[in-house]
Design a protein around this motif. Structure first.
Motif, mmCIF file in Angstrom:
data_model
loop_
_atom_site.group_PDB
_atom_site.id
_atom_site.type_symbol
_atom_site.label_atom_id
_atom_site.label_comp_id
_atom_site.label_asym_id
_atom_site.label_seq_id
_atom_site.Cartn_x
_atom_site.Cartn_y
_atom_site.Cartn_z
ATOM 1 N N THR A 1 8.003 14.206 -2.119
ATOM 2 C CA THR A 1 8.321 12.860 -1.647
ATOM 3 C C THR A 1 9.789 12.530 -1.905
ATOM 4 O OG1 THR A 1 6.079 12.155 -2.121
ATOM 5 C CG2 THR A 1 7.718 10.426 -1.908
ATOM 6 N N PRO B 1 -6.387 6.509 4.928
ATOM 7 C CA PRO B 1 -7.597 7.112 4.365
ATOM 8 C C PRO B 1 -8.626 6.057 3.952
ATOM 9 C CG PRO B 1 -5.668 8.204 3.501
ATOM 10 C CD PRO B 1 -5.176 7.021 4.282
ATOM 11 N N VAL C 1 1.771 14.155 1.592
ATOM 12 C CA VAL C 1 0.894 13.328 0.754
ATOM 13 C C VAL C 1 -0.096 12.567 1.632
ATOM 14 C CG1 VAL C 1 0.825 11.448 -0.925
ATOM 15 C CG2 VAL C 1 2.707 13.093 -0.984
ATOM 16 N N LEU C 2 0.410 12.027 2.725
ATOM 17 C CA LEU C 2 -0.457 11.291 3.658
ATOM 18 C C LEU C 2 -1.547 12.221 4.206
ATOM 19 C CD1 LEU C 2 -1.060 8.740 5.275
ATOM 20 C CD2 LEU C 2 0.689 9.419 6.909
ATOM 21 N N ALA D 1 7.962 3.841 4.011
ATOM 22 C CA ALA D 1 6.822 2.992 3.641
ATOM 23 C C ALA D 1 5.514 3.781 3.706
ATOM 24 C CB ALA D 1 6.762 1.782 4.563
ATOM 25 N N LEU D 2 5.445 4.724 4.632
ATOM 26 C CA LEU D 2 4.230 5.548 4.729
ATOM 27 C C LEU D 2 4.229 6.678 3.713
ATOM 28 C CD1 LEU D 2 3.416 6.063 8.507
ATOM 29 C CD2 LEU D 2 1.978 5.024 6.780
ATOM 30 N N GLY D 3 5.418 7.123 3.322
ATOM 31 C CA GLY D 3 5.507 8.195 2.330
ATOM 32 C C GLY D 3 5.578 9.567 2.960
ATOM 33 N N SER D 4 5.560 10.562 2.104
ATOM 34 C CA SER D 4 5.675 11.945 2.566
ATOM 35 C C SER D 4 4.511 12.302 3.496
ATOM 36 C CB SER D 4 5.668 12.871 1.348
ATOM 37 O OG SER D 4 5.188 14.139 1.705
ATOM 38 N N ARG E 1 5.294 14.766 -6.024
ATOM 39 C CA ARG E 1 6.384 13.827 -6.350
ATOM 40 C C ARG E 1 7.720 14.378 -5.872
ATOM 41 N NH1 ARG E 1 5.028 9.053 -6.303
ATOM 42 N NH2 ARG E 1 3.322 10.033 -5.232
ATOM 43 N N LEU F 1 0.853 -1.189 0.000
ATOM 44 C CA LEU F 1 0.000 0.000 0.000
ATOM 45 C C LEU F 1 0.887 1.237 0.000
ATOM 46 C CD1 LEU F 1 -2.873 -0.991 2.426
ATOM 47 C CD2 LEU F 1 -2.788 -1.097 -0.047
ATOM 48 N N GLY F 2 0.687 2.058 -0.997
ATOM 49 C CA GLY F 2 1.561 3.215 -1.186
ATOM 50 C C GLY F 2 1.201 4.376 -0.290
ATOM 51 N N GLU F 3 1.770 5.499 -0.643
ATOM 52 C CA GLU F 3 1.639 6.712 0.165
ATOM 53 C C GLU F 3 0.185 7.077 0.435
ATOM 54 O OE1 GLU F 3 3.646 9.307 -2.375
ATOM 55 O OE2 GLU F 3 5.507 9.182 -1.266
ATOM 56 N N GLY F 4 -0.107 7.187 1.679
ATOM 57 C CA GLY F 4 -1.421 7.710 2.051
ATOM 58 C C GLY F 4 -2.592 6.857 1.620
ATOM 59 N N GLN F 5 -2.360 5.585 1.317
ATOM 60 C CA GLN F 5 -3.481 4.768 0.838
ATOM 61 C C GLN F 5 -4.237 4.094 1.975
ATOM 62 O OE1 GLN F 5 -1.323 2.390 -2.244
ATOM 63 N NE2 GLN F 5 -3.230 2.615 -3.345
ATOM 64 N N GLN G 1 -4.230 13.004 1.607
ATOM 65 C CA GLN G 1 -5.160 11.897 1.410
ATOM 66 C C GLN G 1 -6.139 11.805 2.574
ATOM 67 O OE1 GLN G 1 -4.384 11.677 -1.873
ATOM 68 N NE2 GLN G 1 -5.150 9.637 -1.582
#
Lengths: 110, 326
Positions: free
Chosen positions: B319, A46, B66-67, B60-63, B316, A39-43, B70
């Protein structure tokens, strides 16, 4: 290659096997798919909150060690929704499976 | 110095601050904190050192931006609400502005400049509001706006037809003659400095006027003080042609008015159904409405596409270059 996945169906499917916290769900998806699905960023979160809002999962805080965890469980409506999504996905996957072999050279199709 | 995981959570909290209620925000951040701690623990159990494990967990969680985006989209229903619902206010506002512009257009010479200027600038304001919606929802919102534009074009086209339909042909001819005569009087007087004429539509402006007027150059976007000869309005295409004639030859102004009057009388006489001269205008009205709608939808599509692209590129980059993920 990036393919469209149904994150909510994946989450519901994991929860159908028992209640889990967010990290547990992400881990289960990754491990069950042998690392293919991540599961990618922010998926994940939410999606979990959307499922909760729709009434397909419930969530409770659980005190465990230093960090309290939020445990998610699927509801009856969630199970019904999972059934519908699985049926849709199966129909889609069957269609793709029927078309893809025609793109391969005859010798490779077996 | 604060731990990178806490910095990550603070950044997340900061992005959520203006969008979620404090009590909800605390729970969301706590949930992510638990996630990071558990993920880090798992990675350390696999043999990674604490710093590397924490960094991999964050990656793994990302920026956090971005989180957060969302989460906000989900919380506000931006990713699940129908597009027409999200654009309802914008569509209604723009349609009303188009109607207002249509209704005041015959009154232009008699209205103060601030009203006309305000009405002109309400359309780009609606466009800016649309852009704001796109940035906030990160969605393709053009189709419902296209629907609104079609509805507005159909209604305005129908109003045009109603306006063109005379109750009595002779009375309509008389009225047209009165208008032409009034314009001739204005032209002969040459009231150049009349406050009304600077913002008058071209078909009532006398020849001597050289001042630039505010006109719509691009769909939805008026360019103030542009040269009327470069102006482009669907509503005044015919009038713009007449303006050019007047500019080329001052005396031609009166001749063109006379010609218009003759055409009106001729049109009424030759129409198969004298009480329905609007039939002759039907194709023109249809095409002008169609072109106007396509133009406006194209502007919305361009704004929507560019903003989505810019947002995607920015996230992008965020991140890729986020120091907490490096």
């Amino acid at each position: 290659m990036r393919l469209q996945t149904d994150t909510k169906a994946l989450v519901l499917s994991v929860l159908a096997n028992g209640e889990k916290h967010g990290y547990g769900i992400a881990k289960a998806i990754r491990e069950t798919s042998c690392g293919v699905l991540k599961l990618g960023e922010g998926q994940l979160y939410p999606a979990l909150h959307a499922l909760e809002e729709a009434g397909w999962v419930t969530a409770e805080w659980e005190a465990a060690g230093e960090q309290p965890r939020r445990i998610y469980a699927i509801t009856a409506e969630g199970k019904a929704e999972l059934g519908r999504r699985v049926a849709r996905w199966s129909a889609f996957a069957d269609g793709v499976a029927k078309v893809l072999p025609s793109a391969l050279p005859t010798s490779e199709v077996g | 110095m604060m731990e990178p995981n806490e910095q990550y959570l603070m950044a997340l909290d900061r992005y959520l601050e203006r969008h979620l209620k404090p009590e909800v925000r605390v729970l969301r951040v706590q949930e992510i904190r638990t996630h990071l701690t558990m993920d880090q623990g798992d990675r350390q159990a696999q043999g990674l050192d604490a710093d590397t494990a924490a960094r991999e967990a964050r990656r793994a969680l990302g920026s956090p931006e971005v989180l957060a985006r969302q989460m906000v989209r989900q919380a506000r229903g931006y990713d699940s609400a129908p597009a027409w619902h999200l654009t309802l206010a914008c569509g209604i506002a723009l349609t009303l502005v188009m109607f207002a512009n249509y209704w005041v257009s015959p009154l232009n010479p008699y209205l103060p400049a601030w009203i006309l200027g305000g009405l002109h600038w309400l359309q780009p304001l609606a466009l800016i509001y649309f852009g704001f919606l796109v940035v906030r929802t990160q969605r393709w919102l053009v189709w419902p706006m296209a629907g609104w534009m079609v509805v507005a074009a159909l209604c305005l086209g129908t109003l045009n037809l109603i306006r063109l339909t005379p109750l009595e042909p002779s009375r309509d001819t008389d009225r047209a003659a009165l208008v032409v005569n009034a314009r001739m009087v204005v032209a002969e007087q040459g009231t150049v400095n009349d406050w009304r004429l600077g913002h008058a539509p071209s078909d009532v402006a006398p020849v001597a006027i050289q001042e630039p007027v505010m006109r719509r150059y691009l769909p939805l976007i008026p360019i103030p003080y542009s040269d009327p000869r470069t102006g482009y309005t669907l509503e005044h295409v015919g009038a713009a042609n007449v303006t050019r004639l007047w500019k080329a030859n001052g005396e031609g102004y009166e001749a063109s008015l006379q010609e218009r009057l003759n055409n009106i009388q001729l049109g009424l006489a030759e129409t198969e159904h004298p009480n329905q001269p609007w039939r002759a205008f039907l194709p023109t009205i249809f095409w002008l409405s169609f072109i106007g709608t396509v133009e406006r939808v194209a502007v919305f599509a361009a704004v929507n596409g560019i903003l989505l692209l810019l947002t995607w590129v920015r996230l992008r980059r965020r991140t890729r270059f986020d120091p907490l993920l490096a």
